[in-house]
Design an enzyme around this catalytic site. Structure first.
Site, PDB file in Angstrom:
ATOM      1  CD  GLU A  57      -6.176  -1.267   5.126  1.00 36.94           C
ATOM      2  OE1 GLU A  57      -6.047  -0.601   5.842  1.00 36.94           O
ATOM      3  OE2 GLU A  57      -5.539  -2.212   4.676  1.00 36.94           O
ATOM      4  CE  LYS A  63      -0.541   1.575   1.801  1.00 33.33           C
ATOM      5  NZ  LYS A  63      -1.823   1.050   1.975  1.00 33.33           N
ATOM      6  NE  ARG A  86       3.043  -7.512  -1.691  1.00 31.43           N
ATOM      7  CZ  ARG A  86       2.250  -6.603  -1.275  1.00 31.43           C
ATOM      8  NH1 ARG A  86       2.751  -5.302  -1.629  1.00 31.43           N
ATOM      9  NH2 ARG A  86       1.108  -6.509  -0.948  1.00 31.43           N
TER      10      ARG A  86
HETATM   11  P1  ATP Z   1      -1.290  -2.030   3.070  1.00 29.39           P
HETATM   12  O1  ATP Z   1      -0.101  -2.278   3.796  1.00 29.39           O
HETATM   13  O2  ATP Z   1      -1.672  -0.849   3.752  1.00 29.39           O
HETATM   14  O3  ATP Z   1      -2.187  -3.285   3.284  1.00 29.39           O
HETATM   15  P2  ATP Z   1      -1.496  -2.486   0.362  1.00 29.39           P
HETATM   16  O4  ATP Z   1      -0.431  -1.903  -0.590  1.00 29.39           O
HETATM   17  O5  ATP Z   1      -1.829  -3.891   0.599  1.00 29.39           O
HETATM   18  O6  ATP Z   1      -0.965  -1.902   1.683  1.00 29.39           O
HETATM   19  P3  ATP Z   1      -4.248  -2.096   0.000  1.00 29.39           P
HETATM   20  O7  ATP Z   1      -4.909  -0.782  -0.236  1.00 29.39           O
HETATM   21  O8  ATP Z   1      -4.671  -3.074   0.811  1.00 29.39           O
HETATM   22  O9  ATP Z   1      -2.715  -1.596   0.218  1.00 29.39           O
HETATM   23  O10 ATP Z   1      -4.130  -2.954  -1.567  1.00 29.39           O
HETATM   24  C1  ATP Z   1      -5.055  -3.241  -2.369  1.00 29.39           C
HETATM   25  C2  ATP Z   1      -5.033  -4.069  -3.342  1.00 29.39           C
HETATM   26  O11 ATP Z   1      -3.813  -3.804  -3.986  1.00 29.39           O
HETATM   27  C3  ATP Z   1      -4.921  -5.379  -2.547  1.00 29.39           C
HETATM   28  O12 ATP Z   1      -5.706  -6.339  -3.324  1.00 29.39           O
HETATM   29  C4  ATP Z   1      -3.503  -5.650  -2.708  1.00 29.39           C
HETATM   30  O13 ATP Z   1      -3.189  -7.087  -2.935  1.00 29.39           O
HETATM   31  C5  ATP Z   1      -3.048  -5.086  -4.101  1.00 29.39           C
HETATM   32  N1  ATP Z   1      -1.601  -4.705  -3.944  1.00 29.39           N
HETATM   33  C6  ATP Z   1      -0.937  -4.119  -3.161  1.00 29.39           C
HETATM   34  N2  ATP Z   1       0.453  -4.062  -3.530  1.00 29.39           N
HETATM   35  C7  ATP Z   1       0.708  -4.778  -4.520  1.00 29.39           C
HETATM   36  C8  ATP Z   1       1.595  -5.161  -5.053  1.00 29.39           C
HETATM   37  N3  ATP Z   1       2.915  -4.888  -4.835  1.00 29.39           N
HETATM   38  N4  ATP Z   1       1.586  -5.885  -6.563  1.00 29.39           N
HETATM   39  C9  ATP Z   1       0.344  -6.516  -6.842  1.00 29.39           C
HETATM   40  N5  ATP Z   1      -0.821  -5.937  -6.100  1.00 29.39           N
HETATM   41  C10 ATP Z   1      -0.607  -5.253  -4.830  1.00 29.39           C
HETATM   42 MG    MG Z   2      -3.489  -4.404   2.114  1.00 25.29          MG
END
Ligand code: ATP
Ligand code: MG
Length: 590
Positions: A60, A305, A295
């Protein structure tokens, strides 16, 4: 770029095993690909998809990418690369309020920086989910027509109350039995902007008693009178994430939709939705499959975030690219390497177990890659003068230092030697402790790449602080000459000629938090900030470092890996950031 020291066998990656099994079974071979995303009808007449698998990284654009995203990026692009597939970069910009171009640009930069590309074999797989709004709205309408969706007009509070709990079934909405005609009419009017935000919502019609709460008639379209950065004011209804995401995957022919574990409970809805659309001929089969992994979590840092925003907005750090932050822009400025991230991803593997990885593991990966790639240079970080009293005033000569001790192809460089040098303050002790082999009155050491010198004493100021160390050199002992080994010494010190040195700003970065789990035990995570996470010094560097280009990185011998800052360096006047020390000083014994 090579990836050194990958454990053999590499750490387990269960998703790789799934992909291998799917390929062996030709599971995705029937898919066709029209060269761009589309519904079943768009792909039907197209040739078979040349990509064996398709994965995607779907951020996002509402923030900067962090180390957790790097794990996801390297996993998705890595699988595609390994198995003859493609990985799409997809901006999940279905939420009209939060996205900004600044984030889109920074995400593109970060993915490129990590060495990943969405351009392959003539395909450019860079997509924006907001380009799919027409399909999404049409698909929602099909769900209504087939009796799988209805417009609910309960208030948000009523909906919450009727949703039930983990132990209690939900209750049907009084609007659940609306006729298809009425639902179509209401949805059309929702789209036309007749209703204010929050008055109606489109829900999937599944089962209000389902044990999985995500199947209790989840919301799929809501009214939001907001201007979208891509579609402007065309829409005043927007799809919910859980509705939009599976459709995005299916339109793009994604085979393996990889996400983090918190989406596990969403998988039944993911499958339900795509099945409903495929059985009505809207999506081609086989459908994408969602696979969840745990994650990345690291000690001594926060990846949330919300917390990252707080650190930046409250100015606990100096912006999103602060080298202490676990953002990819921060890592880049810190001097961390894409190869180090790749090595780290290989070493930690991919699993479903919640894992908290020691930050030292990441640092080790950085060290290992930098040790191979980085040229050596000499820097004196805490300088005190060393005066060679028997060396002629005004004279200087050349010494030669190899650029890399294990990689002699990198050649050597000249380091000037003269009567007055800078050495580290800690390399002299007036009264040496036991086992101290550096400079102390009467002791001999080698000045690395130069001569053996014998310490004769020191000078002090009125407060007793040492202002200069004195010594005499042994002219026949120059490194690289036949007499070099004639005198054996135990100490081997680095130095920089004082008249030739480049006095530079050097930032000694360290971990941002002093606690392994910031904010644990009821503390505010901000109270765990390491007050010494950034120490700025003026160091004396060998003259060659004056020419360092932004982002050029070196090992400063005996100190660690340093990079010329990409923001504050000026031509001929680089500023250096410490990426990582030579050894872990945070270990249990440290
Ligand atoms: P939000 O809380 O805004 O959703 P987010 O960290 O999930 O934050 P995204 O932009 O939705 O942000 O994440 C993009 C991709 O990165 C998603 O597929 C998510 O699963 C992956 N991702 C985010 N944080 C992690 C993490 N700590 N470890 C592995 N993958 C991650
Ligand atoms: Mg997300």
């Amino acid at each position: 770029m090579s990836t050194p020291n990958v454990p053999n066998p590499p750490a387990a990656n269960f998703i790789k095993n799934i992909v291998e099994a799917d390929l062996a079974a030709d599971k995705y071979a029937p898919r066709r690909w029209a060269g761009q995303p589309g519904a079943a009808a768009d792909h039907a007449a197209a040739p078979p998809d040349a990509a064996k698998i398709r994965t995607r990284f779907p951020p996002e654009p509402n923030g900067y990418l962090h180390f957790g995203h790097a794990k996801s990026i390297l996993l998705n692009f890595g699988l595609a690369e390994q198995f003859g597939g493609r990985c799409h970069l997809r901006f999940d910009d279905t939420n009209p309020e939060k996205e900004e171009q600044e984030y889109v640009d920074s995400i593109i930069d970060a993915v490129h920086w990590l060495g990943c590309s969405w351009e392959k074999d003539g395909e450019t797989n860079l997509y924006y989910a907001s380009n799919y709004f027409d399909w999404m709205a049409a698909f929602a309408e099909t769900l209504i027509r087939t009796g799988h969706a209805y417009v609910d007009s309960q208030s948000a509070d009523e909906m919450r109350a009727n949703r039930g709990t983990l132990t209690e079934a939900g209750k049907d909405s009084p609007f659940r039995s609306r006729s298809i005609e009425e639902n179509l009419d209401l949805f059309t009017r929702m789209k036309a902007g007749e209703f204010p935000d929050g008055t109606h919502i489109l829900r999937a019609k599944i089962d209000m008693t389902a044990p999985n709460i995500n199947l209790r008639d989840p919301a799929i379209y809501r009214i939001r009178h907001a201007t979208h950065h891509n579609t402007g004011d065309k829409w005043c209804v927007y799809p919910m994430y859980t509705f939009a995401h599976p459709i995005e995957d299916a339109l793009e022919n994604i085979t393996h939709s990889i996400c983090t574990l918190e989406f596990e409970d969403q998988r039944p809805f993911y499958d339900w939705l795509l099945e409903r659309l495929a059985e009505n001929g809207l999506l081609q089969r086989p459908l994408p499959q969602q696979i969840e992994f745990s994650r990345l979590n690291l000690t001594y840092i926060v990846l949330s975030k919300r917390k990252l925003i707080q650190l930046v907005e409250e100015k606990h750090v100096e912006g999103w690219d602060d080298p202490r932050l676990p953002t990819l822009v921060g890592a880049r400025r810190r001097g961390y390497t894409p190869a180090g991230f790749r090595l780290f991803a290989e070493r930690i593997g991919v699993s479903k177990n919640d894992s908290l990885i020691d930050y030292a593991e990441l640092e080790n990966c950085m060290r290992d890659t930098m040790n191979e790639s980085d040229a050596r240079r000499i820097a004196v970080l805490d300088p005190v003068k060393l005066i060679i009293t028997n060396y002629p005033q005004g004279q200087s000569e050349e010494c030669f230092a190899p650029n890399h001790p294990q990689n002699l192809d990198l050649g050597k460089r000249v380091v000037p030697f003269s009567r007055e040098l800078w050495i580290e303050r800690e390399d002299f002790m007036e009264v040496p402790s036991k086992g101290y082999h550096r400079l102390s009155p009467g002791n001999m050491v080698r000045l690395r790449y130069g001569y053996v010198v014998k310490c004769t004493g020191c000078e002090k100021d009125a407060d007793g602080r040492i202002t200069a160390v004195l010594c005499e050199y042994l002219p026949e002992t120059k490194s690289g000459t036949p007499g070099a080994d004639s005198v054996k010494v135990k100490g081997n010190l680095h130095w920089v000629s004082a008249t030739h040195a480049y006095a530079a700003e050097v930032r000694l970065y360290d971990r941002l938090f002093k606690e392994a789990a910031p904010g644990s035990g009821g503390r505010d995570f901000l109270d765990d900030i390491n007050p010494e996470s950034k120490v700025v010094i003026t160091a004396q560097l060998e003259p060659a470092l004056k020419e360092a280009k932004p982002e050029e990185r070196f090992q400063f011998e005996r100190h660690g890996y340093f990079v010329a800052d990409r923001v504050d360096s000026k031509p001929g006047a680089p500023v250096f950031n410490r990426a990582v020390t030579l050894k872990d000083s945070w270990g249990k014994t440290g």
